[in-house]
Enzyme design. Structure first.
Site, PDB file in Angstrom:
ATOM      1  N   GLU A  22     -29.711   5.164  32.346  1.00 29.80           N
ATOM      2  CA  GLU A  22     -28.458   4.504  32.801  1.00 29.80           C
ATOM      3  C   GLU A  22     -27.491   5.551  33.365  1.00 29.80           C
ATOM      4  O   GLU A  22     -26.289   5.478  33.185  1.00 29.80           O
ATOM      5  CB  GLU A  22     -27.853   3.720  31.627  1.00 29.80           C
ATOM      6  CG  GLU A  22     -26.863   2.631  32.005  1.00 29.80           C
ATOM      7  CD  GLU A  22     -27.412   1.633  33.003  1.00 29.80           C
ATOM      8  OE1 GLU A  22     -26.797   1.500  34.076  1.00 29.80           O
ATOM      9  OE2 GLU A  22     -28.443   1.002  32.732  1.00 29.80           O
TER      10      GLU A  22
HETATM   11  C1  LIG Z   1     -37.626   5.725  28.506  1.00 30.10           C
HETATM   12  C2  LIG Z   1     -36.980   5.491  29.832  1.00 30.10           C
HETATM   13  C3  LIG Z   1     -36.551   4.219  30.175  1.00 30.10           C
HETATM   14  C4  LIG Z   1     -35.993   3.983  31.436  1.00 30.10           C
HETATM   15  N1  LIG Z   1     -35.648   2.696  31.797  1.00 30.10           N
HETATM   16  C5  LIG Z   1     -35.331   2.453  33.097  1.00 30.10           C
HETATM   17  C6  LIG Z   1     -35.197   1.110  33.577  1.00 30.10           C
HETATM   18  O1  LIG Z   1     -35.306   0.149  32.818  1.00 30.10           O
HETATM   19  N2  LIG Z   1     -34.961   0.918  34.903  1.00 30.10           N
HETATM   20  C7  LIG Z   1     -34.840   1.954  35.775  1.00 30.10           C
HETATM   21  O2  LIG Z   1     -34.646   1.709  36.938  1.00 30.10           O
HETATM   22  N3  LIG Z   1     -34.925   3.235  35.352  1.00 30.10           N
HETATM   23  C8  LIG Z   1     -35.178   3.505  34.038  1.00 30.10           C
HETATM   24  N4  LIG Z   1     -35.314   4.797  33.598  1.00 30.10           N
HETATM   25  C9  LIG Z   1     -35.082   5.888  34.535  1.00 30.10           C
HETATM   26  C10 LIG Z   1     -33.817   6.679  34.230  1.00 30.10           C
HETATM   27  O3  LIG Z   1     -32.677   5.923  34.523  1.00 30.10           O
HETATM   28  C11 LIG Z   1     -33.912   7.991  35.036  1.00 30.10           C
HETATM   29  O4  LIG Z   1     -34.909   8.774  34.392  1.00 30.10           O
HETATM   30  C12 LIG Z   1     -32.603   8.733  35.115  1.00 30.10           C
HETATM   31  O5  LIG Z   1     -31.692   8.017  35.903  1.00 30.10           O
HETATM   32  C13 LIG Z   1     -32.757  10.146  35.716  1.00 30.10           C
HETATM   33  O6  LIG Z   1     -33.571  10.150  36.845  1.00 30.10           O
HETATM   34  P1  LIG Z   1     -34.793  11.181  36.929  1.00 30.10           P
HETATM   35  O7  LIG Z   1     -35.580  11.036  35.674  1.00 30.10           O
HETATM   36  O8  LIG Z   1     -35.505  10.974  38.194  1.00 30.10           O
HETATM   37  O9  LIG Z   1     -34.128  12.605  36.892  1.00 30.10           O
HETATM   38  P2  LIG Z   1     -33.521  13.396  38.160  1.00 30.10           P
HETATM   39  O10 LIG Z   1     -32.660  12.504  38.952  1.00 30.10           O
HETATM   40  O11 LIG Z   1     -34.624  14.087  38.859  1.00 30.10           O
HETATM   41  O12 LIG Z   1     -32.618  14.480  37.440  1.00 30.10           O
HETATM   42  C14 LIG Z   1     -33.139  15.674  36.842  1.00 30.10           C
HETATM   43  C15 LIG Z   1     -31.963  16.495  36.309  1.00 30.10           C
HETATM   44  O13 LIG Z   1     -31.115  16.880  37.397  1.00 30.10           O
HETATM   45  C16 LIG Z   1     -29.786  16.448  37.183  1.00 30.10           C
HETATM   46  N5  LIG Z   1     -29.212  16.002  38.451  1.00 30.10           N
HETATM   47  C17 LIG Z   1     -29.776  15.174  39.354  1.00 30.10           C
HETATM   48  N6  LIG Z   1     -28.933  14.979  40.388  1.00 30.10           N
HETATM   49  C18 LIG Z   1     -27.822  15.672  40.119  1.00 30.10           C
HETATM   50  C19 LIG Z   1     -26.574  15.854  40.792  1.00 30.10           C
HETATM   51  N7  LIG Z   1     -26.301  15.262  41.939  1.00 30.10           N
HETATM   52  N8  LIG Z   1     -25.647  16.660  40.201  1.00 30.10           N
HETATM   53  C20 LIG Z   1     -25.897  17.255  39.017  1.00 30.10           C
HETATM   54  N9  LIG Z   1     -27.049  17.113  38.344  1.00 30.10           N
HETATM   55  C21 LIG Z   1     -27.994  16.326  38.876  1.00 30.10           C
HETATM   56  C22 LIG Z   1     -29.907  15.293  36.184  1.00 30.10           C
HETATM   57  O14 LIG Z   1     -28.704  15.098  35.439  1.00 30.10           O
HETATM   58  C23 LIG Z   1     -31.083  15.731  35.330  1.00 30.10           C
HETATM   59  O15 LIG Z   1     -30.651  16.581  34.316  1.00 30.10           O
HETATM   60  C24 LIG Z   1     -35.818   5.061  32.336  1.00 30.10           C
HETATM   61  C25 LIG Z   1     -36.229   6.345  31.970  1.00 30.10           C
HETATM   62  C26 LIG Z   1     -36.813   6.568  30.748  1.00 30.10           C
HETATM   63  C27 LIG Z   1     -37.290   7.958  30.404  1.00 30.10           C
END
Ligand SMILES: Cc1cc2nc3c(=O)[nH]c(=O)nc-3n(C[C@H](O)[C@H](O)[C@H](O)COP(=O)(O)OP(=O)(O)OC[C@H]3O[C@@H](n4cnc5c(N)ncnc54)[C@H](O)[C@@H]3O)c2cc1C
Length: 595
Positions: free
Chosen positions: A442
């Site tokens: 989220e």
């Molecule tokens: C168990 C689980 C349940 C989930 N449920 C859902 C769901 O129901 N629906 C859904 O759509 N998604 C869901 N997600 C996805 C979740 O919302 C994302 O994993 C999350 O938004 C982060 O995206 P990412 O994993 O691609 O990380 P990334 O976006 O690749 O980020 C990696 C790191 O870089 C940092 N970062 C990225 N961009 C920036 C920026 N601009 N400035 C500073 N720091 C940054 C982040 O804070 C993080 O620490 C779920 C994930 C998990 C693990």
């Protein structure tokens, strides 16, 4: 085996003594005749359901996890389906929903309290109805009349469940680069193709149909976030009678094996020309999502309030019984081989940290829930607008500060049990693992911090923050003549002043270099978190001081916990102010090749 008792006394303190919700809600036309007895009955009955039906499944769900059958089907852990059927049978899914769609229309603030107990009892299980509520909110706000008619009554009754499908392998935080496509089919529907990952509750055996809310791009969509649209895509296309009809082209490809929340299926969802319908305007899908995010992010905050509460209860019970060593001031139980570990100052630090964070978080999140009720239902436009501002400003604080603290609380709870806390049977290590995801999904907590500082504070020149500052000032003014409140009011006033100065400094630096905002955001969120918690503790202490003469030890405990908060936790704000001030240079001057 962990135990859970719904903390009704403290919940009632927040609802009735701090927020005076009966009076506050009666000013909102849909709740003109609400009374305390109804609210308390919901808490008591809801608490019983949580403690007796879903709590016993929490460790089972963690041990068994969900099972992918290989043909797109997912089986939830033993007992999950029966508990879900009982939940639907008792009408719990409709608690906070609009009566126009079959809901019971209870205020958000009361629904919030129920969410806390559900999450204490079983976060993984609670996510199935939780995601459904998210889909419900999206359709209420942006669905067509036809979509509302077809989908909402089934989601409200719990017969069907919902999901939110945003994330793709290459598009997590940056949804602007998502690739899922939506082609018009010529009959008002769209054919949707792409793969979503990490979809919570994306497939399971609890309900007859699953309604996915999917972000995708139309053929002529502009690149980036301005080209994303929202679609409703059912697993089974509703038939002419409103039932689950033919199977749609949406299928679970696999489920993730993950650190915690094992009982909730985290799915890869393949959409292969799946039939879907546009929700809201073309290319405005992210706006639709943002409207829902306040409630969704508050929901994640409630997950951590719930987990921290149950972890606290169990570590406290252990600390009372576990005999190790003698109190430093001499034996307290000389007839026993050792004293309870509750006698050791540092064990008390760990317990009081949990207690102070949980109780402030409860007060703050219920206050935010009431602000959402006022934002949507108050007859005065000004009150609605003010509350919309508070909700917008403080939502990232609920999500970021409370989930960070929630993780710390569960870790401390585990530490109180020593080695026994690390052993699965205690149940404490599960709470640590479950709490960790709340800081990630989220919108990661970094994203919350950037949202707070960038969008909510700097973008309007601090106007929303100053509005909250006036609420703080009103509280301080109301205690100006009470010397007994000085110990609580002084630190609150001091921090409010420091926040003003710090915000001005960051604004000036960020105007020259945007990395300054990026570097300051996370410590800034913790500073604002402490401002809000200082406000919560000052508010609670005022009520407790007034009522303690009656002799109820509850108020004495409140005051002691407030004192602990200001003595031991509040000072973190000073360190965070220093950290925010050090700026971007120590981070950005490191050449990328030198890491
Ligand atoms: C168990 C689980 C349940 C989930 N449920 C859902 C769901 O129901 N629906 C859904 O759509 N998604 C869901 N997600 C996805 C979740 O919302 C994302 O994993 C999350 O938004 C982060 O995206 P990412 O994993 O691609 O990380 P990334 O976006 O690749 O980020 C990696 C790191 O870089 C940092 N970062 C990225 N961009 C920036 C920026 N601009 N400035 C500073 N720091 C940054 C982040 O804070 C993080 O620490 C779920 C994930 C998990 C693990």
């Amino acid at each position: 085996m962990p135990q859970y008792t719904p903390p009704l006394r403290d919940m009632q303190f927040v609802l009735h003594e701090l927020l005076e919700v009966e009076t506050a809600l009666r000013k909102l036309p849909p709740h003109g005749d609400i009374d305390r007895a109804t609210i308390d009955a919901v808490l008591e009955e809801g608490g019983r359901f949580c403690a007796e039906v879903i709590f016993p499944l929490n460790q089972v769900g963690d041990r068994e996890g969900c099972t992918y059958a290989g043909d797109g089907a997912v089986t939830t852990p033993t007992g999950f389906k029966a508990a879900y059927d009982a939940f639907v049978e008792a009408g719990w899914p409709s608690l906070g929903a609009d009566p126009a769609f079959g809901g019971q229309g209870l205020p958000h603030v009361v629904h919030n309290a129920f969410l806390e107990m559900m999450n204490s009892a079983n976060q993984a299980w609670s996510m199935y109805p939780g995601l459904t509520h998210g889909a419900y909110n999206a359709l209420v706000a942006f669905g067509t009349e036809e979509q509302k008619k077809v989908f909402l009554p089934k989601l409200v009754s719990g017969e069907w469940t919902g999901t939110m499908c945003l994330t793709e392998a290459q598009a997590g935080t940056d949804l602007g680069i998502l690739r899922t496509r939506a082609e018009p089919s010529g009959d008002g529907s769209y054919a949707i193709t792409g793969t979503k990952i990490f979809i919570s509750a994306g497939e399971h055996d609890l309900s007859k149909n699953i309604i996915h809310l999917v972000l995708a791009r139309l053929p002529d969509a502009p690149p980036g976030t301005k080209g994303i649209s929202l679609f409703v895509v059912p697993k089974f296309v509703p038939d002419a009678n409103g039932g689950a009809g033919e199977r749609n082209g949406v299928k679970c490809g696999s489920i993730e094996h993950k650190m915690g929340i094992h009982g909730n299926a985290t799915c890869v969802i393949h959409l292969d020309g799946a039939k879907g319908w546009l929700v809201g305007e073309p290319n405005r899908g992210l706006n639709a999502m943002f409207v829902m995010m306040n409630t969704a992010r508050l929901g994640v905050g409630m997950q951590s309030v719930g987990l921290a509460e149950v972890a606290y209860q169990n570590s406290l019970a252990y600390a009372r019984e576990r005999l190790q060593g003698r109190a430093l001031t001499g034996a307290k139980m000389p007839d026993k081989p050792a004293d309870p570990i509750l006698m050791h100052p540092d064990v008390r630090r760990m317990l009081l940290t949990q207690k102070a964070y949980v109780e402030a978080a409860r007060a703050f999140t219920y206050w935010a829930g009431l602000a959402i009720d006022r934002e949507h239902k108050h007859p005065s436009e000004k009150v609605r607008a003010d509350n919309a501002d508070f909700v917008a400003l403080l939502t990232p604080v609920v999500k970021g500060f409370i989930t960070d603290n929630g993780y710390e609380c569960t870790t401390l709870a585990m530490q109180v049990l020593g080695g026994h806390g690390y052993i699965a049977e205690s149940g404490l290590e599960q709470y640590v693992r479950d709490a960790r995801i709340n800081m990630i999904y989220e919108g990661t907590n970094t994203v919350q911090a950037l949202d707070l500082l960038g969008r909510k504070v700097l973008a309007d020149g601090g106007a929303k923050l100053m509005k909250f500052g006036r609420v703080i000032q009103e509280l301080l003014d109301s205690h100006a003549d009470n010397p007994a409140m000085k110990e609580f009011c002084d630190p609150l006033a001091a921090l409010a002043g420091k926040v003003q100065v710090l915000t001005g400094e960051i604004a000036a630096k960020a105007a020259k270099n945007p990395d300054e905002a990026g570097a300051a955001a996370v410590p800034y969120l913790r500073v604002i978190g402490h401002l809000v918690f200082s406000f919560s503790w000052c508010f609670a202490a005022g009520v407790a001081l007034r009522k303690q003469s009656g002799g109820d030890p509850f108020y004495r405990a409140k005051l002691q916990t407030a004192r602990f908060y200001f003595a031991k936790l509040y000072p973190e704000a000073r360190a965070m102010i220093d950290q925010a001030r050090t700026g971007a240079a120590p981070l950005m001057e490191m050449d990328a090749a030198l890491f």
